[in-house]
Design a protein around this motif. Structure first.
Motif, PDB file in Angstrom:
ATOM      1  N   ASN A   1      78.707  33.145  48.728  1.00 20.96           N
ATOM      2  CA  ASN A   1      77.884  33.761  49.771  1.00 20.96           C
ATOM      3  C   ASN A   1      78.586  33.750  51.126  1.00 20.96           C
ATOM      4  O   ASN A   1      77.937  33.879  52.162  1.00 20.96           O
ATOM      5  CB  ASN A   1      76.520  33.067  49.858  1.00 20.96           C
TER       6      ASN A   1
ATOM      7  N   TYR B   1      73.092  30.748  55.906  1.00 17.62           N
ATOM      8  CA  TYR B   1      73.059  31.036  54.466  1.00 17.62           C
ATOM      9  C   TYR B   1      72.305  32.352  54.264  1.00 17.62           C
ATOM     10  O   TYR B   1      71.155  32.493  54.699  1.00 17.62           O
ATOM     11  CB  TYR B   1      72.353  29.879  53.741  1.00 17.62           C
TER      12      TYR B   1
ATOM     13  N   PHE C   1      70.937  34.051  51.689  1.00 19.28           N
ATOM     14  CA  PHE C   1      70.060  34.419  50.564  1.00 19.28           C
ATOM     15  C   PHE C   1      68.610  34.037  50.867  1.00 19.28           C
ATOM     16  O   PHE C   1      68.298  32.863  51.068  1.00 19.28           O
ATOM     17  CB  PHE C   1      70.516  33.725  49.267  1.00 19.28           C
TER      18      PHE C   1
ATOM     19  N   SER D   1      63.183  39.836  47.065  1.00 22.88           N
ATOM     20  CA  SER D   1      62.880  40.562  45.825  1.00 22.88           C
ATOM     21  C   SER D   1      61.374  40.512  45.584  1.00 22.88           C
ATOM     22  O   SER D   1      60.770  39.443  45.563  1.00 22.88           O
ATOM     23  CB  SER D   1      63.626  39.927  44.649  1.00 22.88           C
TER      24      SER D   1
ATOM     25  N   ASN E   1      66.151  27.297  40.905  1.00 24.25           N
ATOM     26  CA  ASN E   1      67.519  27.738  41.207  1.00 24.25           C
ATOM     27  C   ASN E   1      68.171  26.831  42.245  1.00 24.25           C
ATOM     28  O   ASN E   1      68.790  27.311  43.189  1.00 24.25           O
ATOM     29  CB  ASN E   1      67.500  29.200  41.667  1.00 24.25           C
TER      30      ASN E   1
ATOM     31  N   HIS F   1      72.612  23.355  41.534  1.00 25.16           N
ATOM     32  CA  HIS F   1      73.538  23.457  42.662  1.00 25.16           C
ATOM     33  C   HIS F   1      74.033  22.080  43.138  1.00 25.16           C
ATOM     34  O   HIS F   1      74.931  22.009  43.964  1.00 25.16           O
ATOM     35  CB  HIS F   1      72.850  24.095  43.882  1.00 25.16           C
TER      36      HIS F   1
ATOM     37  N   GLU G   1      78.177  27.715  43.875  1.00 25.72           N
ATOM     38  CA  GLU G   1      76.887  27.024  44.033  1.00 25.72           C
ATOM     39  C   GLU G   1      76.404  26.426  42.704  1.00 25.72           C
ATOM     40  O   GLU G   1      75.727  25.401  42.697  1.00 25.72           O
ATOM     41  CB  GLU G   1      75.841  28.006  44.593  1.00 25.72           C
TER      42      GLU G   1
ATOM     43  N   HIS H   1      66.440  35.888  36.728  1.00 27.13           N
ATOM     44  CA  HIS H   1      67.893  35.700  36.898  1.00 27.13           C
ATOM     45  C   HIS H   1      68.665  35.914  35.600  1.00 27.13           C
ATOM     46  O   HIS H   1      69.625  35.212  35.305  1.00 27.13           O
ATOM     47  CB  HIS H   1      68.195  34.364  37.568  1.00 27.13           C
TER      48      HIS H   1
ATOM     49  N   GLY I   1      73.820  45.689  45.305  1.00 33.33           N
ATOM     50  CA  GLY I   1      73.434  44.277  45.404  1.00 33.33           C
ATOM     51  C   GLY I   1      74.657  43.396  45.621  1.00 33.33           C
ATOM     52  O   GLY I   1      75.469  43.209  44.712  1.00 33.33           O
ATOM     53  N   ALA I   2      74.793  42.892  46.850  1.00 32.08           N
ATOM     54  CA  ALA I   2      75.908  41.975  47.159  1.00 32.08           C
ATOM     55  C   ALA I   2      75.484  40.570  46.750  1.00 32.08           C
ATOM     56  O   ALA I   2      75.281  39.670  47.574  1.00 32.08           O
ATOM     57  CB  ALA I   2      76.261  42.057  48.640  1.00 32.08           C
ATOM     58  N   THR I   3      75.328  40.395  45.451  1.00 32.48           N
ATOM     59  CA  THR I   3      74.838  39.123  44.906  1.00 32.48           C
ATOM     60  C   THR I   3      75.923  38.049  44.975  1.00 32.48           C
ATOM     61  O   THR I   3      77.117  38.360  45.068  1.00 32.48           O
ATOM     62  CB  THR I   3      74.461  39.313  43.419  1.00 32.48           C
TER      63      THR I   3
ATOM     64  N   ALA J   1      75.984  48.214  48.538  1.00 33.59           N
ATOM     65  CA  ALA J   1      74.730  48.402  49.268  1.00 33.59           C
ATOM     66  C   ALA J   1      73.848  47.178  49.060  1.00 33.59           C
ATOM     67  O   ALA J   1      73.718  46.691  47.923  1.00 33.59           O
ATOM     68  CB  ALA J   1      74.014  49.645  48.749  1.00 33.59           C
TER      69      ALA J   1
ATOM     70  N   THR K   1      70.164  45.018  50.737  1.00 28.66           N
ATOM     71  CA  THR K   1      69.028  45.045  51.666  1.00 28.66           C
ATOM     72  C   THR K   1      69.008  43.855  52.631  1.00 28.66           C
ATOM     73  O   THR K   1      68.144  43.798  53.511  1.00 28.66           O
ATOM     74  CB  THR K   1      67.704  45.029  50.866  1.00 28.66           C
TER      75      THR K   1
ATOM     76  N   ASN L   1      70.244  41.486  37.228  1.00 33.76           N
ATOM     77  CA  ASN L   1      69.039  40.706  36.907  1.00 33.76           C
ATOM     78  C   ASN L   1      67.791  41.313  37.531  1.00 33.76           C
ATOM     79  O   ASN L   1      66.675  40.983  37.150  1.00 33.76           O
ATOM     80  CB  ASN L   1      69.207  39.256  37.383  1.00 33.76           C
ATOM     81  N   HIS L   2      67.956  42.211  38.504  1.00 37.24           N
ATOM     82  CA  HIS L   2      66.805  42.874  39.138  1.00 37.24           C
ATOM     83  C   HIS L   2      66.721  44.339  38.686  1.00 37.24           C
ATOM     84  O   HIS L   2      66.153  45.172  39.384  1.00 37.24           O
ATOM     85  CB  HIS L   2      66.944  42.853  40.664  1.00 37.24           C
TER      86      HIS L   2
ATOM     87  N   GLU M   1      63.269  46.183  38.734  1.00 39.55           N
ATOM     88  CA  GLU M   1      62.761  46.422  40.096  1.00 39.55           C
ATOM     89  C   GLU M   1      63.568  47.533  40.788  1.00 39.55           C
ATOM     90  O   GLU M   1      63.015  48.402  41.462  1.00 39.55           O
ATOM     91  CB  GLU M   1      62.854  45.113  40.894  1.00 39.55           C
TER      92      GLU M   1
HETATM   93  O1  DWN Z   1      70.865  30.395  42.420  1.00 47.11           O
HETATM   94  C1  DWN Z   1      70.884  31.336  43.170  1.00 47.11           C
HETATM   95  C2  DWN Z   1      70.166  32.555  42.843  1.00 47.11           C
HETATM   96  C3  DWN Z   1      68.839  32.270  42.302  1.00 47.11           C
HETATM   97  O2  DWN Z   1      69.995  33.410  43.925  1.00 47.11           O
HETATM   98  C4  DWN Z   1      71.611  31.289  44.420  1.00 47.11           C
HETATM   99  N1  DWN Z   1      72.629  30.385  44.347  1.00 47.11           N
HETATM  100  C5  DWN Z   1      71.810  32.523  45.202  1.00 47.11           C
HETATM  101  C6  DWN Z   1      71.164  33.722  44.626  1.00 47.11           C
HETATM  102  O3  DWN Z   1      72.067  34.355  43.739  1.00 47.11           O
HETATM  103  P1  DWN Z   1      72.306  35.930  43.804  1.00 47.11           P
HETATM  104  O4  DWN Z   1      72.787  36.259  45.167  1.00 47.11           O
HETATM  105  O5  DWN Z   1      73.167  36.286  42.666  1.00 47.11           O
HETATM  106  O6  DWN Z   1      70.797  36.402  43.617  1.00 47.11           O
HETATM  107  P2  DWN Z   1      70.129  37.770  43.407  1.00 47.11           P
HETATM  108  O7  DWN Z   1      68.679  37.566  43.518  1.00 47.11           O
HETATM  109  O8  DWN Z   1      70.593  38.412  42.167  1.00 47.11           O
HETATM  110  O9  DWN Z   1      70.648  38.629  44.665  1.00 47.11           O
HETATM  111  C7  DWN Z   1      70.106  39.824  44.927  1.00 47.11           C
HETATM  112  C8  DWN Z   1      70.909  40.514  45.996  1.00 47.11           C
HETATM  113  O10 DWN Z   1      70.704  41.890  45.829  1.00 47.11           O
HETATM  114  C9  DWN Z   1      70.416  40.173  47.403  1.00 47.11           C
HETATM  115  O11 DWN Z   1      71.505  40.198  48.303  1.00 47.11           O
HETATM  116  C10 DWN Z   1      69.461  41.308  47.730  1.00 47.11           C
HETATM  117  C11 DWN Z   1      70.058  42.437  46.954  1.00 47.11           C
HETATM  118  N2  DWN Z   1      69.072  43.390  46.480  1.00 47.11           N
HETATM  119  C12 DWN Z   1      69.128  44.671  46.960  1.00 47.11           C
HETATM  120  O12 DWN Z   1      70.010  45.016  47.774  1.00 47.11           O
HETATM  121  N3  DWN Z   1      68.196  45.551  46.526  1.00 47.11           N
HETATM  122  C13 DWN Z   1      68.146  43.001  45.583  1.00 47.11           C
HETATM  123  C14 DWN Z   1      67.195  43.886  45.145  1.00 47.11           C
HETATM  124  C15 DWN Z   1      66.141  43.469  44.158  1.00 47.11           C
HETATM  125  C16 DWN Z   1      67.226  45.208  45.646  1.00 47.11           C
HETATM  126  O13 DWN Z   1      66.400  46.052  45.283  1.00 47.11           O
END
Ligand code: DWN
Length: 404
Positions: A25, A68, A70, A75, A169, A173, A216, A246, A316-318, A339, A341, A377-378, A381
């Protein structure tokens, strides 16, 4: 490189390396590229206690701090999930006189805000001050600390025993899980329950979702490893609930040893894990080969698309995308931008690969030919709201494929 298991101290060796990896991150500005921090991302499996773990993890303060980026509430599906978790905890608290709920890693209060609204005594523990501040604004009592045995003792002295200790989650960590478990044993009321959920090893192996491995996530848990790690501290696994969140998680419910009869799910999942070979070294050799095949498949697909002049944008910059982008050698040549949010990530660059992160509006304003689904994972949605996107989606979990 032989090292000692973080739980039982048996000798362990990594079964693969994802190479030098930045902080997942650690979104950064161009002026920070030269000083970017890298470590060796290498998982190892402990044959002694069954724990999958990183041999090296950056210092906690490099990962969790005042910026941080996140926020769990971003979501919609996850917010609904945590409202459900709060409802279940309220039910557990129903029988208790003046219940007290502690959440370890309470993030922006996505779960505890519902208990706060219901007037339930609670405490959120969240070391990242920026997300903790959001929780406080939502009425959640929150302290910015790392949870360990000493801190647990302070909470117990100040607030009394906890009816429920919850974490989502977060447990995976924390490198000193022995200290956390000892702290929980001290803080948990005699008939209290510990509930936590984390990405599940069985799902990661089955789906080759290697992107769950990043700084993490110092542990990827299974029922076997959780039962063993917490039994060392007098806590017993009494229930298991598989979750879809997830990309495949497990909720673990534990109590002081001997206080409750373990459910049938415990024996069932332990048996499934044994049949799936989660305790065998050969499973991790096959996983490594599957990761390499996934990496090669994704890279050649992106190179082919680029060769054909097609535009690919990441969605999604996950945290997970940091492992994928660095392991697969992605660059802005192959993935124009990502891209996302989250305002805190926008205008920055992705860790290591330095792909620009831009607001979702940039995706919507000029749709690319392909969207690489880093937030796989999303997917449900995302697909619900991206009905205007006429391009195609690229998935890499459970396999590399292009879908309409
Ligand atoms: O354990 C962890 C998990 C639960 O969450 C952490 N260590 C950090 C985080 O991991 P991640 O960043 O891989 O989680 P997400 O929930 O997969 O990240 C979603 C990312 O995507 C966020 O930056 C928001 C973005 N997003 C988006 O741009 N549009 C998400 C959705 C649902 C969207 O519609």
């Amino acid at each position: 490189m032989t090292t000692a298991c973080r739980i039982c101290e048996a000798p362990i060796e990594p079964f693969m390396s994802f190479g030098p990896m930045p902080v997942a991150n650690g979104f950064l500005g161009a002026d920070q590229f030269a000083d970017e921090y890298f470590f060796e991302l290498a998982p190892a499996f402990c044959g002694g206690c069954g724990m999958l773990q990183l041999v090296e993890q950056p210092d906690a303060r490099r990962m969790f701090h005042g910026s941080y980026p996140f926020y769990a509430s971003l979501s919609r599906h996850m917010s609904a999930h945590f409202e459900g978790v709060a409802g279940e905890i309220r039910e557990i608290c129903g029988g208790a006189d003046d219940p007290f709920v502690v959440e370890i890693g309470s993030n922006d209060g996505v779960m505890l805000r519902h208990l706060a609204a219901a007037g339930i005594r609670h405490l959120g523990i969240e070391p990242s001050e920026n997300v903790a501040a959001v929780a406080r604004e939502a009425g959640v009592e929150t302290v910015s600390e790392f949870f360990d045995e000493d801190f647990a003792a302070r909470v117990a002295d100040e607030h009394g025993p906890a009816t429920v200790i919850s974490a989502a989650n977060v447990m995976c960590h924390i490198p000193d899980l022995n200290s956390v478990a000892a702290g929980i044993r001290r803080l948990l009321a005699p008939d209290g329950v510990l509930r936590f959920e984390d990405p599940y090893l069985g799902a990661m192996i089955a789906k080759t979702s290697y992107d769950q491995i990043y700084d993490e996530h110092v542990f990827i848990f299974s029922a076997t490893s959780v039962a063993s790690a917490f039994a060392r501290h007098g806590l017993e696994l009494i229930d298991l609930t598989p979750l879809a969140t997830h990309g495949g998680s497990m909720r673990y419910t534990l109590a002081h040893a001997g206080r409750a009869q373990p459910s049938a799910a415990v024996a069932r999942v332990l048996e499934e894990e044994s049949r799936a070979g989660l305790g065998r070294a050969a499973t991790y050799d096959s996983f490594r080969a599957a990761c390499e095949a996934s990496r090669d498949g994704l890279r050649s697909l992106l190179e082919e698309l680029r060769g054909a002049g097609r535009r690919v944008v990441g969605y999604g910059a996950t945290s997970k995308s940091t492992t994928v982008a660095n392991y697969c050698g992605l660059s802005p040549d192959l993935v124009e931008f990502i891209a996302d949010t989250t305002p805190d990530k926008q205008g920055k660059f992705s860790p290591g690969a330095h792909i620009p992160v831009r607001p979702h509006a940039d995706f919507a304003a000029d749709h690319p030919d392909f969207a690489l689904l880093f937030a796989w994972n999303h997917e449900a949605e995302i697909r619900e709201k991206e009905t205007d996107f006429a391009g195609r989606w690229i998935r890499y979990v459970p396999r590399v494929e292009v879908v309409a």
